[in-house]
Design a protein around this motif. Sequence first.
Motif, PDB file in Angstrom:
ATOM      1  N   UNK A 188      -6.736   7.166  -4.372  1.00 10.11           N
ATOM      2  CA  UNK A 188      -5.542   6.605  -4.993  1.00 10.11           C
ATOM      3  C   UNK A 188      -4.731   5.780  -4.006  1.00 10.11           C
ATOM      4  N   UNK A 189      -4.635   6.262  -2.782  1.00 11.35           N
ATOM      5  CA  UNK A 189      -3.863   5.534  -1.780  1.00 11.35           C
ATOM      6  C   UNK A 189      -4.498   4.179  -1.485  1.00 11.35           C
ATOM      7  N   UNK A 190      -5.823   4.132  -1.406  1.00 10.12           N
ATOM      8  CA  UNK A 190      -6.518   2.865  -1.171  1.00 10.12           C
ATOM      9  C   UNK A 190      -6.319   1.913  -2.348  1.00 10.12           C
ATOM     10  N   UNK A 191      -6.271   2.492  -3.571  1.00  9.82           N
ATOM     11  CA  UNK A 191      -6.056   1.657  -4.753  1.00  9.82           C
ATOM     12  C   UNK A 191      -4.683   0.982  -4.704  1.00  9.82           C
ATOM     13  N   UNK A 192      -3.668   1.739  -4.235  1.00 10.05           N
ATOM     14  CA  UNK A 192      -2.324   1.183  -4.145  1.00 10.05           C
ATOM     15  C   UNK A 192      -2.258   0.066  -3.101  1.00 10.05           C
ATOM     16  N   UNK A 193      -2.926   0.270  -1.968  1.00 12.85           N
ATOM     17  CA  UNK A 193      -2.960  -0.765  -0.938  1.00 12.85           C
ATOM     18  C   UNK A 193      -3.669  -2.012  -1.465  1.00 12.85           C
ATOM     19  N   UNK A 194      -4.745  -1.789  -2.202  1.00 10.62           N
ATOM     20  CA  UNK A 194      -5.515  -2.897  -2.780  1.00 10.62           C
ATOM     21  C   UNK A 194      -4.662  -3.661  -3.782  1.00 10.62           C
ATOM     22  N   UNK A 195      -3.896  -2.922  -4.581  1.00  6.58           N
ATOM     23  CA  UNK A 195      -3.021  -3.530  -5.571  1.00  6.58           C
ATOM     24  C   UNK A 195      -1.962  -4.399  -4.904  1.00  6.58           C
ATOM     25  N   UNK A 196      -1.402  -3.924  -3.796  1.00  7.91           N
ATOM     26  CA  UNK A 196      -0.371  -4.685  -3.086  1.00  7.91           C
ATOM     27  C   UNK A 196      -0.940  -5.984  -2.525  1.00  7.91           C
ATOM     28  N   UNK A 197      -2.176  -5.938  -2.016  1.00  3.88           N
ATOM     29  CA  UNK A 197      -2.798  -7.145  -1.475  1.00  3.88           C
ATOM     30  C   UNK A 197      -3.121  -8.151  -2.570  1.00  3.88           C
ATOM     31  N   UNK A 198      -3.549  -7.651  -3.740  1.00  4.25           N
ATOM     32  CA  UNK A 198      -3.866  -8.549  -4.844  1.00  4.25           C
ATOM     33  C   UNK A 198      -2.611  -9.247  -5.334  1.00  4.25           C
ATOM     34  N   UNK A 199      -1.536  -8.480  -5.500  1.00  4.48           N
ATOM     35  CA  UNK A 199      -0.292  -9.052  -6.006  1.00  4.48           C
ATOM     36  C   UNK A 199       0.422  -9.899  -4.986  1.00  4.48           C
ATOM     37  N   UNK A 200       0.180  -9.661  -3.698  1.00  2.00           N
ATOM     38  CA  UNK A 200       0.833 -10.432  -2.648  1.00  2.00           C
ATOM     39  C   UNK A 200       1.761  -9.574  -1.827  1.00  2.00           C
ATOM     40  N   UNK A 201       1.437  -9.362  -0.585  1.00  2.00           N
ATOM     41  CA  UNK A 201       2.230  -8.486   0.276  1.00  2.00           C
ATOM     42  C   UNK A 201       3.167  -9.289   1.160  1.00  2.00           C
ATOM     43  N   UNK A 202       3.758 -10.332   0.613  1.00  2.00           N
ATOM     44  CA  UNK A 202       4.587 -11.231   1.401  1.00  2.00           C
ATOM     45  C   UNK A 202       5.756 -10.561   2.074  1.00  2.00           C
ATOM     46  N   UNK A 203       6.504  -9.751   1.328  1.00  2.00           N
ATOM     47  CA  UNK A 203       7.687  -9.124   1.894  1.00  2.00           C
ATOM     48  C   UNK A 203       7.319  -8.150   2.999  1.00  2.00           C
ATOM     49  N   UNK A 204       6.193  -7.479   2.849  1.00  2.00           N
ATOM     50  CA  UNK A 204       5.764  -6.514   3.861  1.00  2.00           C
ATOM     51  C   UNK A 204       5.251  -7.241   5.094  1.00  2.00           C
ATOM     52  N   UNK A 205       4.433  -8.293   4.877  1.00  2.00           N
ATOM     53  CA  UNK A 205       3.848  -9.030   5.987  1.00  2.00           C
ATOM     54  C   UNK A 205       4.932  -9.698   6.832  1.00  2.00           C
ATOM     55  N   UNK A 206       5.947 -10.252   6.178  1.00  2.00           N
ATOM     56  CA  UNK A 206       6.952 -11.005   6.889  1.00  2.00           C
ATOM     57  C   UNK A 206       8.049 -10.133   7.497  1.00  2.00           C
ATOM     58  N   UNK A 207       8.092  -8.857   7.159  1.00  2.61           N
ATOM     59  CA  UNK A 207       9.135  -7.979   7.671  1.00  2.61           C
ATOM     60  C   UNK A 207       8.744  -7.453   9.043  1.00  2.61           C
ATOM     61  N   UNK A 208       9.063  -8.206  10.078  1.00  4.02           N
ATOM     62  CA  UNK A 208       8.724  -7.805  11.437  1.00  4.02           C
ATOM     63  C   UNK A 208       9.957  -7.346  12.210  1.00  4.02           C
ATOM     64  N   UNK A 209      11.096  -7.274  11.519  1.00  8.12           N
ATOM     65  CA  UNK A 209      12.328  -6.857  12.168  1.00  8.12           C
ATOM     66  C   UNK A 209      12.313  -5.350  12.430  1.00  8.12           C
ATOM     67  N   UNK A 210      13.102  -4.906  13.403  1.00  5.91           N
ATOM     68  CA  UNK A 210      13.148  -3.479  13.722  1.00  5.91           C
ATOM     69  C   UNK A 210      13.701  -2.639  12.578  1.00  5.91           C
ATOM     70  N   UNK A 211      14.372  -3.296  11.611  1.00  2.00           N
ATOM     71  CA  UNK A 211      14.921  -2.552  10.491  1.00  2.00           C
ATOM     72  C   UNK A 211      13.832  -1.888   9.655  1.00  2.00           C
ATOM     73  N   UNK A 212      12.599  -2.366   9.774  1.00  2.00           N
ATOM     74  CA  UNK A 212      11.520  -1.768   8.990  1.00  2.00           C
ATOM     75  C   UNK A 212      11.332  -0.296   9.352  1.00  2.00           C
ATOM     76  N   UNK A 213      11.589   0.060  10.628  1.00  2.00           N
ATOM     77  CA  UNK A 213      11.422   1.452  11.038  1.00  2.00           C
ATOM     78  C   UNK A 213      12.499   2.335  10.406  1.00  2.00           C
ATOM     79  N   UNK A 214      13.711   1.797  10.288  1.00  2.00           N
ATOM     80  CA  UNK A 214      14.760   2.517   9.590  1.00  2.00           C
ATOM     81  C   UNK A 214      14.404   2.691   8.129  1.00  2.00           C
ATOM     82  N   UNK A 215      13.865   1.626   7.524  1.00  2.00           N
ATOM     83  CA  UNK A 215      13.464   1.695   6.114  1.00  2.00           C
ATOM     84  C   UNK A 215      12.377   2.744   5.909  1.00  2.00           C
ATOM     85  N   UNK A 216      11.407   2.817   6.838  1.00  2.00           N
ATOM     86  CA  UNK A 216      10.334   3.803   6.731  1.00  2.00           C
ATOM     87  C   UNK A 216      10.884   5.215   6.833  1.00  2.00           C
ATOM     88  N   UNK A 217      11.853   5.429   7.722  1.00  2.00           N
ATOM     89  CA  UNK A 217      12.460   6.753   7.877  1.00  2.00           C
ATOM     90  C   UNK A 217      13.187   7.167   6.605  1.00  2.00           C
TER      91      UNK A 217
END
Length: 313
Positions: free
Chosen positions: A269-298
């Motif tokens: 299921x987890x692989x399916x979700x990752x696959x779905x994100x790549x198909x739809x376009x992972x632009x926001x995730x790919x472009x988020x290189x700011x340190x705030x991403x670690x806060x968001x993950x927490x």
Amino acid sequence: MIKNNPYFQIIILSLCSFFSVAAHAANQLESVRIWAAPESTRIVFDLSGVPDYTYFSLDGPNRLVVDLKKTTAKVVLKNLENNSKLVKGVRISKSPTKGDLRLVIDLVKPLNASLFSLPVTAPYGNRLVVDLEDKTLTTATAIVSSTPVKTVTQAAQSSRDIVIAIDAGHGGDDPGSIGPSGVYEKKVALEIARRVSSKINDTPGMRAVMIRTGDYFVNLNKRSELARNSKADLLISIHADAFTSPNPRGASVWVLSMRRANSEIGRWLEQKEKHSELLGGAGEIIQNTDNEQYLAMTLLDMSMNSSMAIGHS
């Protein structure tokens, strides 16, 4: 003697011309797809190889120009299906650099543009994604179903309808699971979402909000944001899951454990979700290189832990 042979010289010149042309045509534009959402538009360029590109905007009239390095086109853009309210069309223009492909996206008005490439993810190959959004758009709002809403009049002035956000899974580039007859999960999920929304709006004291109303992809994080902006009390995401056999029936709820995918079905299921994100376009995730991403993950982990604790209680 061989070097002075005119036939040998012709062969060498032919080979040089061949490799020169091949070098300039290292990539090829195979197709173009336009996915129109109510407040944005996504254009996907399907390519035979990884895109090497630059872009810039022009006004009078408004255009977005994309230059693809060492690329040719075999697609006819005159027949391109376009239902976008933001994009007039896509056309090929003469590139100032020999061997490059210049694409011009004619815009209805000035738009914010975000471009990113995506790797090969079946059933798609290499892609260049162009996301266009209205510059005047300040806050994202979900589209409220147009079905008449019934409300209950109570003595308390502070009473209000319970708002349910209905999220039809997948959409646009992401078809979801594909049934034996070729039916896409995204279409099934949207039809179910519409029927659920109608049922909710027919229920006194309840109101439905549709996260997506057509065949377009909404970023997974954006779906929750749309629900929050609509002050939804509950967000329901509808899917028609694939499985290893046709035997399961009814609804399912799946929450990954604290150790993430610690079972075969969890990993699947987890692989399916990752696959779905790549198909739809992972632009926001790919472009988020700011340190705030670690806060968001927490914060995400804390939110997940809280949801699991409530679900188990």
